[in-house]
Design an enzyme around this catalytic site. Structure first.
Site, PDB file in Angstrom:
ATOM      1  CG  ASP A 114      -9.451   1.925  -1.259  1.00  0.00           C
ATOM      2  OD1 ASP A 114      -8.422   1.786  -1.951  1.00  0.00           O
ATOM      3  OD2 ASP A 114      -9.458   1.839  -0.023  1.00  0.00           O
ATOM      4  CG  ASN A 174       3.150   8.576  -7.615  1.00  0.00           C
ATOM      5  OD1 ASN A 174       3.578   9.710  -7.550  1.00  0.00           O
ATOM      6  ND2 ASN A 174       2.604   7.962  -6.579  1.00  0.00           N
ATOM      7  CG  ASP A 217      -2.328   0.309   0.963  1.00  0.00           C
ATOM      8  OD1 ASP A 217      -2.537   1.246   0.177  1.00  0.00           O
ATOM      9  OD2 ASP A 217      -3.224  -0.324   1.546  1.00  0.00           O
ATOM     10  CD1 TRP A 220      -4.780   3.074  -3.425  1.00  0.00           C
ATOM     11  CD2 TRP A 220      -3.746   4.934  -2.674  1.00  0.00           C
ATOM     12  NE1 TRP A 220      -4.459   2.886  -2.095  1.00  0.00           N
ATOM     13  CE2 TRP A 220      -3.824   4.009  -1.614  1.00  0.00           C
ATOM     14  CE3 TRP A 220      -3.144   6.171  -2.446  1.00  0.00           C
ATOM     15  CZ2 TRP A 220      -3.319   4.275  -0.345  1.00  0.00           C
ATOM     16  CZ3 TRP A 220      -2.639   6.443  -1.179  1.00  0.00           C
ATOM     17  CH2 TRP A 220      -2.715   5.509  -0.153  1.00  0.00           C
ATOM     18  N   GLY A 221      -2.812   4.427  -8.384  1.00  0.00           N
ATOM     19  CA  GLY A 221      -2.660   5.102  -9.669  1.00  0.00           C
ATOM     20  C   GLY A 221      -2.150   6.527  -9.537  1.00  0.00           C
TER      21      GLY A 221
HETATM   22  C1  GLA Z   1      -5.906   1.099   1.165  1.00  0.00           C
HETATM   23  C2  GLA Z   1      -6.064   0.080   0.043  1.00  0.00           C
HETATM   24  C3  GLA Z   1      -7.203  -0.863   0.374  1.00  0.00           C
HETATM   25  C4  GLA Z   1      -6.928  -1.563   1.700  1.00  0.00           C
HETATM   26  C5  GLA Z   1      -6.722  -0.521   2.788  1.00  0.00           C
HETATM   27  C6  GLA Z   1      -6.279  -1.136   4.101  1.00  0.00           C
HETATM   28  O1  GLA Z   1      -7.019   1.942   1.250  1.00  0.00           O
HETATM   29  O2  GLA Z   1      -6.269   0.724  -1.170  1.00  0.00           O
HETATM   30  O3  GLA Z   1      -7.365  -1.807  -0.652  1.00  0.00           O
HETATM   31  O4  GLA Z   1      -5.788  -2.372   1.575  1.00  0.00           O
HETATM   32  O5  GLA Z   1      -5.734   0.435   2.402  1.00  0.00           O
HETATM   33  O6  GLA Z   1      -6.048  -0.185   5.081  1.00  0.00           O
END
Ligand code: GLA
Length: 410
Positions: A206, A188, A151, A185-186
């Protein structure tokens, strides 16, 4: 020997010497399939839940359908590392320890996945991997981990590419083939640099358990199914065997109506997305089970050509998608984004389905392709007649379009 290489790498990392290694090739040649604890259980996890999940998947057809990675997401860690700086599991939630959990999963034919973070802390506030990459990689390897989701919370001013490369090098040095799943999460644009770093990378923030909504948390947003789908625009050419765009885990079975679950799953298959179920494996409805285990939809996702599908047309909220398949045919999916049903017609003879990226073109004007409905699992005619259908609201018509010589001319 592995241990010695690992120790050398830890010393080198400590002395500021950078050893560059390669990601493990030959892993994730089709999009990874499995289950992850986060979407349904968030921080409410323990080893009983994970074992019961695996037990259920071994008997309910999920494992047989291909869902083999069982991934423990955030909140498995103890609040602090031990005195040597090792990451440790929370002894109350995981009293048997992670090695035993991995052994349990392996004995049933599963692969063991775990989550941690490239930043100083995970998003839920547990110890992250920053500065401990080589050490943690050795720990994960010693537990028998096969999949690491990494993450991006609490990353401070760190550079994403460098940070993820450090963990890639750590994993390579530890010597155990581990699928490396980048979860930044894209932010960068990992599709531009992560092909040689990991095996899949999240392309968005997410997912959220809703078909067509945005949930605004203030500094960040989570996205419904349609919003995530739209955010994949322009990314298909970056994906392929061993390096996948990841539009996030599935929300199938977490409360959406059946039509929306079917549309969500179908589109993830069209995208050649990793299929990571996120629902309760011990209590799923028959409808959810049928969706998650449909072998014909899964075959589209897992097609070994590994080409992500593309949007061919869009009109009045009805989209037509195509995905070239290894047998020379195509998957076709008509998605109705509207709440109301829509009439749909498709004149094959005048269609020009050409995929310049995959260097493939359909010959609907000269060849009759056989049609099969992926959800009713029935033959549905050929391309010699125009297709006329009504697509229910928030639903799909998904077809396998096969250039089968025996079907031609019928
Ligand atoms: C981020 C990730 C999720 C999950 C949470 C856990 O938000 O994108 O998929 O792993 O952390 O805290």
């Amino acid at each position: 020997m592995e241990k010695i290489i690992g120790i050398v790498a830890v010393l080198a990392a400590g002395a500021g010497i950078h050893l560059h290694a390669q990601k493990f090739d030959g892993l994730a040649l089709t999009p990874p399939m499995g289950w992850n604890s986060w979407n349904k259980f968030a921080g409410d996890i323990n080893e009983t839940l994970i074992r019961e999940t695996a037990d259920a998947m071994a008997t309910n057809g999920m494992r047989a359908a291909g869902y083999v990675y069982v991934v423990v997401d955030d909140c498995w860690e103890a609040k602090e590392r031990d005195r040597q700086g090792n990451i440790v599991a929370d002894p109350k939630k995981f009293p048997g320890g992670m090695k035993a959990l991995g052994d349990y999963l392996h004995a049933q034919g599963f692969k063991f996945g775990i989550h941690n973070c490239a930043g100083a802390k995970t998003c839920a506030g547990y110890p992250g991997g920053r500065g401990h990459e080589f050490q943690d990689a050795l720990t994960y390897a010693s537990w028998g981990v096969d999949f690491l989701k990494y993450d991006w919370c609490e990353h401070g001013t760190a550079n994403a590419e460098e940070t993820y490369k450090t963990m890639r090098d750590g994993l390579a040095t530890a010597g155990r083939p581990i699928v490396f799943s980048l979860c930044e999460w894209g932010d960068n644009k990992p599709w531009l640099w992560a092909r040689d770093v990991g095996h899949l990378w999240r392309t968005t923030g997410d997912i959220y358990n809703c078909f067509d909504c945005v949930l605004d948390h203030g500094s960040w947003k989570s996205w419904g199914v349609l919003q995530i789908l739209d955010l994949q625009n322009g990314l298909r050419e970056y994906a392929g065997p061993g390096h996948w765009n990841d539009p996030d885990m599935l929300e199938v079975g977490n409360g959406m109506p059946m039509n929306e679950e079917r549309a969500h799953f179908s589109m993830w298959c069209m995208l050649a997305a990793p299929l990571i179920a996120g629902n309760d494996m011990t209590s799923m409805s028959n409808a959810t089970h049928e969706i998650l285990t449909n072998p014909e939809a899964i075959a589209v996702d897992q097609d070994k050509l590994g080409i992500q599908g593309f949007k061919y047309s869009a009109r009045d909220g009805v989209e037509t998608w195509f995905k070239p398949l290894d047998d020379g045919g195509w998957a076709m999916c008509i998605l109705n984004r509207n709440r109301m049903a829509k009439a749909f017609s498709f004149d094959w003879k005048n269609a020009n389905v050409t995929d310049t990226f995959a260097r493939r073109a359909a010959n609907f004007s000269t060849t009759a392709y056989r049609l099969r409905n992926v959800w009713t699992k029935k033959e549905a005619g050929t391309t010699s007649e125009p297709l006329m259908a009504e697509i229910p609201g928030h639903d799909v018509l998904m077809l396998r379009v096969t250039a089968n010589s025996s079907a031609q001319g019928r």
